[in-house]
Design an enzyme around this catalytic site. Structure first.
Site, PDB file in Angstrom:
ATOM      1  N   ASP A 170     -15.238  37.093  -1.410  1.00 42.77           N
ATOM      2  CA  ASP A 170     -14.977  38.520  -1.508  1.00 42.77           C
ATOM      3  C   ASP A 170     -15.459  39.061  -2.849  1.00 42.77           C
ATOM      4  O   ASP A 170     -16.450  38.573  -3.394  1.00 42.77           O
ATOM      5  CB  ASP A 170     -13.477  38.784  -1.297  1.00 42.77           C
ATOM      6  N   HIS A 211      -9.916  44.109  -3.108  1.00 40.84           N
ATOM      7  CA  HIS A 211      -9.972  43.571  -1.740  1.00 40.84           C
ATOM      8  C   HIS A 211      -9.665  42.072  -1.697  1.00 40.84           C
ATOM      9  O   HIS A 211      -8.808  41.609  -0.936  1.00 40.84           O
ATOM     10  CB  HIS A 211     -11.369  43.852  -1.183  1.00 40.84           C
ATOM     11  N   SER A 387      -9.912  43.346   7.732  1.00 44.79           N
ATOM     12  CA  SER A 387      -9.936  42.633   6.452  1.00 44.79           C
ATOM     13  C   SER A 387      -8.619  41.913   6.217  1.00 44.79           C
ATOM     14  O   SER A 387      -8.587  40.822   5.651  1.00 44.79           O
ATOM     15  CB  SER A 387     -10.176  43.621   5.307  1.00 44.79           C
TER      16      SER A 387
END
EC number: 3.4.21.94
Length: 641
Positions: A170, A211, A387
């Site tokens: 990520d 994220h 996600s």
């Protein structure tokens, strides 16, 4: 004493009375109610009503499942008590109209699905734990009770991810976060964007690079440290692979990330892919494909690296079979459901999705998102999207790997198919169906929501699946026009390479390698039906895709919906247009690729179980009659003793 009962040629052997008494004595002291089962020698409801009135009973109801059986209520008697009411019982027994009487015992029954978080033996002091409805759903944030990953059962069995490392590929991980630091695997981490071993997220004012940290917390946030929440596999190790935070991705960076330390990292979690704009068709390039192939063949000492991929957030405008990462045979593609069981508005549908986990709620409840770690030591309730779904799945797989470290990458896919549950997942458009061997699937949710408890229990005694073979089932190479109205129908009849070394008898993945061009690619609709009658939607309409030049060039559309089926026979491909404006197109190639095994005993068992259920449904009325007869006989025995 033993009672034999014969009904319609079927013998039911009932029950040693001593065994009943012993079983009752082993429980706590019984509770008696104000309800009585009364059997009359003869007479209708009027006679029963008179008997009830004569003995002070307020209500009487005829029972439909036996001759002369009535339900008596007495409001003057407490609804529950620890001792029998002998006075009323003895009076009724002396009445010549009464054949037998049995005061009803009370016992507990719980609503299935509803659980009070205080009744589950999971003691966590983490402040967000009670808000992590995807772990234990008791109805928080307007959710549906019981709709969760069933991690409590896996934890109760002692599996928490110990000894397993999950890499989050990520934008980096805040490895200094107090809820992640103790589980951070520095050795297995790397920053491929900056070429150093410190994958810390690059600072931005809007916290855009949060994220990866959020995904890491879902997997490996520590338990009972009074910080944020709890990871699905809270004793697992998490590695950070920073590779997203750069202007452009390259094949080298993707391949390097996917192949980083495959003997240390067990599971790679990816919540990214091509742009979810409803018009992109893209997938891994040459180096990344090679890295994936090496991973599943050589990673984890030959057992295979496990790649978990988010299916995509393009909603009804997109199709995840146009994403070559999510639709790869080498990845486990995970979609999401929201906390009441519906599909999220951003979920993409496709036939390559294997299973689902959870994202957020559709209602504007501030606590309906995924609770997890955030940048700079903070916590959040607002993580969402597919996600969020992929790391949850990675956590469940970590629990299964702790239960059985010998699981291969294919074992994990089989376990996912066999243990995922429909639970309460539902969609207005895509209904649940069964394939040719009875496995239930959905075009959106795959084989259902992951069940951590069910997976670890099956994983403990799992035997590695047989060797995998690949067979070209057949090919259509002639050019065929696609009608502007109606559908182009093509068939391939295959023996699945029977008689050859690469014979495929039990399917895993099926690929339809297709070359097609049209005046508007987004209006194309492609379906494929297996010899056992299972229809897979290979491509649905993508209203934002205006392409008229590129089309699909040898694109491998993949389905998992025929898992376990026998591929021998005739496969049918349907190609048409679904838009309002007439379009033109030609199909230049369709090659059928079959992947699976020559033997799979548990699939045979599934088929037998499925056929057995169908046969048993025809005997349902007989079974009900027998159950009623058993109940009457037991009551008679108890009343006489």
């Amino acid at each position: 004493m033993m009672l034999g009962l014969n009904r319609d040629g079927t013998t039911v052997v009932l029950v040693l009375l001593n065994a009943i008494i012993v079983a009752k004595g082993a429980t706590e002291k019984p509770v008696y109610t104000n309800q009585f089962l009364v059997e009359l020698h003869e007479g209708d409801h009027d006679v029963a009503s008179q008997v009830a009135a004569d003995h002070g009973f307020n209500n009487v109801r005829k029972l439909s499942f036996g001759q002369g059986l009535f339900h008596f209520y007495h409001n003057a008697i407490p609804k529950t008590r620890r001792r029998r009411n002998l006075q009323h019982k003895q009076r009724l027994e002396k009445d010549h109209r009464v054949k037998s009487i049995l005061q009803q015992e009370g016992f507990e029954r719980m609503k299935r699905g509803y659980r009070d978080i205080n009744e589950i033996e999971v003691n966590m002091n983490d402040p967000l734990f009670t808000k992590q409805w995807y772990l234990i759903n008791t109805g928080q944030a307007d959710g549906t009770p019981g709709l969760d990953l069933n991690v409590a059962e896996a934890w109760d069995l002692g599996f928490t991810g110990k000894g397993v490392t999950i890499a989050i590929m990520d934008d980096g991980i805040d490895y200094l976060h107090p809820d992640l630091a103790s589980n951070y695997n520095a050795e297995a981490s790397y920053d491929f964007s900056s070429n150093d071993p410190y994958p810390y997220p690059r600072y931005t004012d809007d916290w855009f690079n949060s994220h990866g940290t959020r995904c890491a917390g879902e997997v490996s946030a520590a338990a009972n440290n009074n910080i944020c929440g709890v990871g699905v596999a809270y004793n697992s190790k998490v590695a950070g692979i920073r590779m997203l935070d750069q202007p452009f991705m390259t094949d080298i960076i993707e391949a390097s990330s996917i192949s980083h330390m495959p003997q240390v990292i067990d599971i790679y979690s990816a919540s990214w892919g091509p742009t979810d704009d409803g018009k992109t068709v893209d997938g891994p390039r040459e180096l990344t494909l090679q890295a994936m192939a090496d991973g599943v063949n050589k990673g984890r000492a030959g057992k295979g690296s496990i790649y978990v991929w988010a299916s995509g957030d393009g909603g009804s405008y997109d199709d995840c079979n146009c994403d070559g990462y999510a639709s790869s045979m080498w990845t486990i593609s995970i979609n999401s459901a929201i906390n009441d069981g519906r599909t999220a508005l951003y979920d993409e549908s496709c036939s390559s999705t294997l299973a689902s986990t959870f994202s957020n709620g559709r209602k504007r409840n501030p606590e309906a998102g995924v609770a997890t770690t955030d940048l700079y030591g903070n916590c959040t309730l607002r993580h969402s999207g597919t996600s969020a779904a992929a790391p949850e799945a990675a956590g469940v797989f970590a629990l299964a790997l702790e239960a059985n470290p010998n699981l291969t990458w294919r074992d994990m896919q089989h376990l996912t198919v066999l243990t995922s549950k429909r639970n309460q997942l539902h969609d207005e458009v895509h209904q649940w169906r069964r394939n040719g061997v009875g496995l239930e699937f959905n075009h959106l949710f795959g084989y259902g929501v992951l069940d951590a408890g069910g997976m670890v229990k099956m994983a403990k005694d799992w035997k590695t699946v047989p060797e995998r073979f690949h067979c070209v089932g057949g090919s259509v190479q002639e050019t065929h026009k696609i009608p502007s109205d109606g559908k182009l129908m093509l068939t391939i009849t295959t023996d699945a390479c029977e008689g050859k070394d690469n014979f495929v008898r039990y399917l895993e993945h099926v690929q339809a390698v297709i070359t097609v061009n049209s005046s508007r690619r987004g209006d194309l609709n492609i379906n494929m039906t297996s010899p056992m009658g299972t229809k897979s939607i290979l491509l649905s309409r993508r209203p934002r895709d205006d392409d008229s030049k590129v089309g699909f060039d040898k694109w491998p559309f993949m389905t998992t919906h025929t898992w376990g089926e026998d591929p021998r026979g005739t496969w049918v491909l349907e190609v048409g247009f679904t838009g309002a404006v007439p379009q033109k197109g030609v199909l230049k190639e369709w090659t059928l690729m079959l992947h699976g095994t020559q033997s799979a005993p548990y699939i045979d068992q599934i088929v037998r179980d499925y056929q057995s259920k169908l046969a048993m449904s025809k005997k349902e009325e007989l079974e009900e009659e027998l159950d009623e007869a058993v109940e009457r006989s037991l009551k008679s025995l108890l009343s006489k003793n």
